[in-house]
Scaffold this motif. Structure first.
Motif, PDB file in Angstrom:
ATOM      1  N   MET A   1       0.734   6.883   4.915  1.00  0.00           N
ATOM      2  CA  MET A   1      -0.407   6.589   4.086  1.00  0.00           C
ATOM      3  C   MET A   1      -1.311   5.557   4.751  1.00  0.00           C
ATOM      4  SD  MET A   1      -2.000   7.163   1.322  1.00  0.00           S
ATOM      5  CE  MET A   1      -2.471   6.725  -0.284  1.00  0.00           C
ATOM      6  N   ASP A   2      -0.703   4.525   5.367  1.00  0.00           N
ATOM      7  CA  ASP A   2      -1.498   3.498   6.034  1.00  0.00           C
ATOM      8  C   ASP A   2      -2.318   4.102   7.168  1.00  0.00           C
ATOM      9  OD1 ASP A   2      -0.497   1.561   4.334  1.00  0.00           O
ATOM     10  OD2 ASP A   2       1.109   0.968   5.698  1.00  0.00           O
ATOM     11  N   SER A  38      -0.273  21.195   7.637  1.00  0.00           N
ATOM     12  CA  SER A  38       0.092  22.592   7.885  1.00  0.00           C
ATOM     13  C   SER A  38       1.578  22.849   7.659  1.00  0.00           C
ATOM     14  CB  SER A  38      -0.305  23.011   9.303  1.00  0.00           C
ATOM     15  OG  SER A  38       0.549  22.406  10.262  1.00  0.00           O
ATOM     16  N   LYS A  39       2.379  21.796   7.746  1.00  0.00           N
ATOM     17  CA  LYS A  39       3.819  21.925   7.503  1.00  0.00           C
ATOM     18  C   LYS A  39       4.158  21.723   6.025  1.00  0.00           C
ATOM     19  CE  LYS A  39       4.852  22.195  11.943  1.00  0.00           C
ATOM     20  NZ  LYS A  39       5.485  23.275  12.630  1.00  0.00           N
ATOM     21  N   GLY A  40       3.127  21.563   5.180  1.00  0.00           N
ATOM     22  CA  GLY A  40       3.339  21.415   3.747  1.00  0.00           C
ATOM     23  C   GLY A  40       3.838  20.043   3.333  1.00  0.00           C
ATOM     24  N   LYS A  41       3.657  19.051   4.174  1.00  0.00           N
ATOM     25  CA  LYS A  41       4.160  17.708   3.889  1.00  0.00           C
ATOM     26  C   LYS A  41       3.078  16.751   3.390  1.00  0.00           C
ATOM     27  CE  LYS A  41       8.300  18.505   5.572  1.00  0.00           C
ATOM     28  NZ  LYS A  41       9.499  18.432   4.778  1.00  0.00           N
ATOM     29  N   TYR A  42       1.895  17.273   3.078  1.00  0.00           N
ATOM     30  CA  TYR A  42       0.776  16.408   2.703  1.00  0.00           C
ATOM     31  C   TYR A  42       1.010  15.659   1.408  1.00  0.00           C
ATOM     32  CZ  TYR A  42      -0.218  20.937   0.601  1.00  0.00           C
ATOM     33  OH  TYR A  42      -0.092  22.133  -0.043  1.00  0.00           O
ATOM     34  N   ASN A  43       1.965  16.055   0.582  1.00  0.00           N
ATOM     35  CA  ASN A  43       2.250  15.333  -0.661  1.00  0.00           C
ATOM     36  C   ASN A  43       3.130  14.114  -0.434  1.00  0.00           C
ATOM     37  OD1 ASN A  43       0.748  16.965  -2.373  1.00  0.00           O
ATOM     38  ND2 ASN A  43       2.409  18.450  -2.523  1.00  0.00           N
ATOM     39  N   ASP A  44       3.796  14.063   0.718  1.00  0.00           N
ATOM     40  CA  ASP A  44       4.680  12.943   1.026  1.00  0.00           C
ATOM     41  C   ASP A  44       3.891  11.876   1.781  1.00  0.00           C
ATOM     42  OD1 ASP A  44       6.715  11.212   1.547  1.00  0.00           O
ATOM     43  OD2 ASP A  44       7.924  12.612   2.727  1.00  0.00           O
ATOM     44  N   LEU A  45       3.100  11.094   1.049  1.00  0.00           N
ATOM     45  CA  LEU A  45       2.223  10.114   1.678  1.00  0.00           C
ATOM     46  C   LEU A  45       2.964   8.885   2.186  1.00  0.00           C
ATOM     47  CD1 LEU A  45      -0.846  10.304  -0.706  1.00  0.00           C
ATOM     48  CD2 LEU A  45      -0.534  11.389   1.526  1.00  0.00           C
ATOM     49  N   ASN A  46       4.235   8.763   1.886  1.00  0.00           N
ATOM     50  CA  ASN A  46       5.020   7.645   2.400  1.00  0.00           C
ATOM     51  C   ASN A  46       5.819   8.013   3.642  1.00  0.00           C
ATOM     52  OD1 ASN A  46       4.196   5.720   0.481  1.00  0.00           O
ATOM     53  ND2 ASN A  46       5.547   6.666  -1.031  1.00  0.00           N
ATOM     54  N   MET A  47       5.550   9.192   4.183  1.00  0.00           N
ATOM     55  CA  MET A  47       6.225   9.644   5.394  1.00  0.00           C
ATOM     56  C   MET A  47       5.879   8.695   6.548  1.00  0.00           C
ATOM     57  SD  MET A  47       5.680  13.296   7.283  1.00  0.00           S
ATOM     58  CE  MET A  47       6.936  14.274   6.538  1.00  0.00           C
ATOM     59  N   SER A  48       6.884   8.323   7.337  1.00  0.00           N
ATOM     60  CA  SER A  48       6.630   7.426   8.467  1.00  0.00           C
ATOM     61  C   SER A  48       5.919   8.183   9.586  1.00  0.00           C
ATOM     62  CB  SER A  48       7.952   6.856   8.991  1.00  0.00           C
ATOM     63  OG  SER A  48       8.687   7.882   9.645  1.00  0.00           O
ATOM     64  N   ILE A  49       5.257   7.427  10.442  1.00  0.00           N
ATOM     65  CA  ILE A  49       4.605   8.053  11.595  1.00  0.00           C
ATOM     66  C   ILE A  49       5.648   8.731  12.468  1.00  0.00           C
ATOM     67  CG2 ILE A  49       3.384   7.550  13.752  1.00  0.00           C
ATOM     68  CD1 ILE A  49       1.625   5.637  12.208  1.00  0.00           C
ATOM     69  N   ARG A  50       6.808   8.136  12.615  1.00  0.00           N
ATOM     70  CA  ARG A  50       7.888   8.754  13.407  1.00  0.00           C
ATOM     71  C   ARG A  50       8.219  10.140  12.855  1.00  0.00           C
ATOM     72  NH1 ARG A  50      13.226   5.521  14.503  1.00  0.00           N
ATOM     73  NH2 ARG A  50      11.732   4.524  15.864  1.00  0.00           N
ATOM     74  N   ASP A  51       8.355  10.253  11.530  1.00  0.00           N
ATOM     75  CA  ASP A  51       8.650  11.555  10.921  1.00  0.00           C
ATOM     76  C   ASP A  51       7.489  12.531  11.121  1.00  0.00           C
ATOM     77  OD1 ASP A  51      11.143  10.695  10.098  1.00  0.00           O
ATOM     78  OD2 ASP A  51      10.469  10.166   8.084  1.00  0.00           O
ATOM     79  N   CYS A  52       6.273  12.034  11.043  1.00  0.00           N
ATOM     80  CA  CYS A  52       5.103  12.894  11.278  1.00  0.00           C
ATOM     81  C   CYS A  52       5.108  13.434  12.699  1.00  0.00           C
ATOM     82  CB  CYS A  52       3.809  12.120  11.028  1.00  0.00           C
ATOM     83  SG  CYS A  52       3.552  11.645   9.307  1.00  0.00           S
TER      84      CYS A  52
END
Length: 134
Positions: A1-2, A38-52
């Motif tokens: 998110m940041d 595109s991977k459908g992860k746009y709802n997980d706004l707390n995902m770390s950059i590493r996970d992205c």
């Protein structure tokens, strides 16, 4: 998110990723946000950059760099030959000092070059200089 907020509120198009020694190891770019969506992860706004970054089709990208003391022509050659949009500016220990992008180079060559600049890349000559935009 940041990172998403940072991209939305600045003209910066990438964030260098550093290790514990503050040496550049990867880069997270605006384009990576598209990969997350595109991977459908746009709802997980707390995902770390590493996970992205793990969502990329190729998890590891080569981070191209230049040093702050490098000449303009050297930077242009690196970008041209690698066909990339930006370089991470590092010191001799690979610690990040900033980014230089095609947009930065374009702005400099068009708006700040007081003298005509002749650039030869792979035997092709390019002429840049101050332009009358009126």
């Amino acid at each position: 998110m940041d990172a998403l907020n940072f991209f939305a509120n600045t003209r910066v198009s990438a964030i260098p990723i550093v290790d514990n020694d503050e040496k550049v190891v990867d880069i997270y770019a605006r384009f990576d946000v598209i990969t997350v969506a595109s991977k459908g992860k746009y709802n997980d706004l707390n995902m770390s950059i590493r996970d992205c970054l793990l969502l990329r089709s190729s998890n590891k990208v080569e981070v191209l760099t230049c040093e702050g003391k490098d000449s303009l022509i050297k930077v242009i050659r690196i970008i041209y030959r690698a066909q990339v949009h930006r370089l991470v500016v590092v010191d001799r220990n690979r610690k990040v000092g900033g980014l230089v992008s095609l947009s930065d180079l374009f702005r400099f060559l068009v708006f700040r070059a007081d003298l005509t600049t002749r650039v030869i890349i792979d035997e092709e000559e390019y002429q840049f200089g101050q332009m009358d935009l009126n």
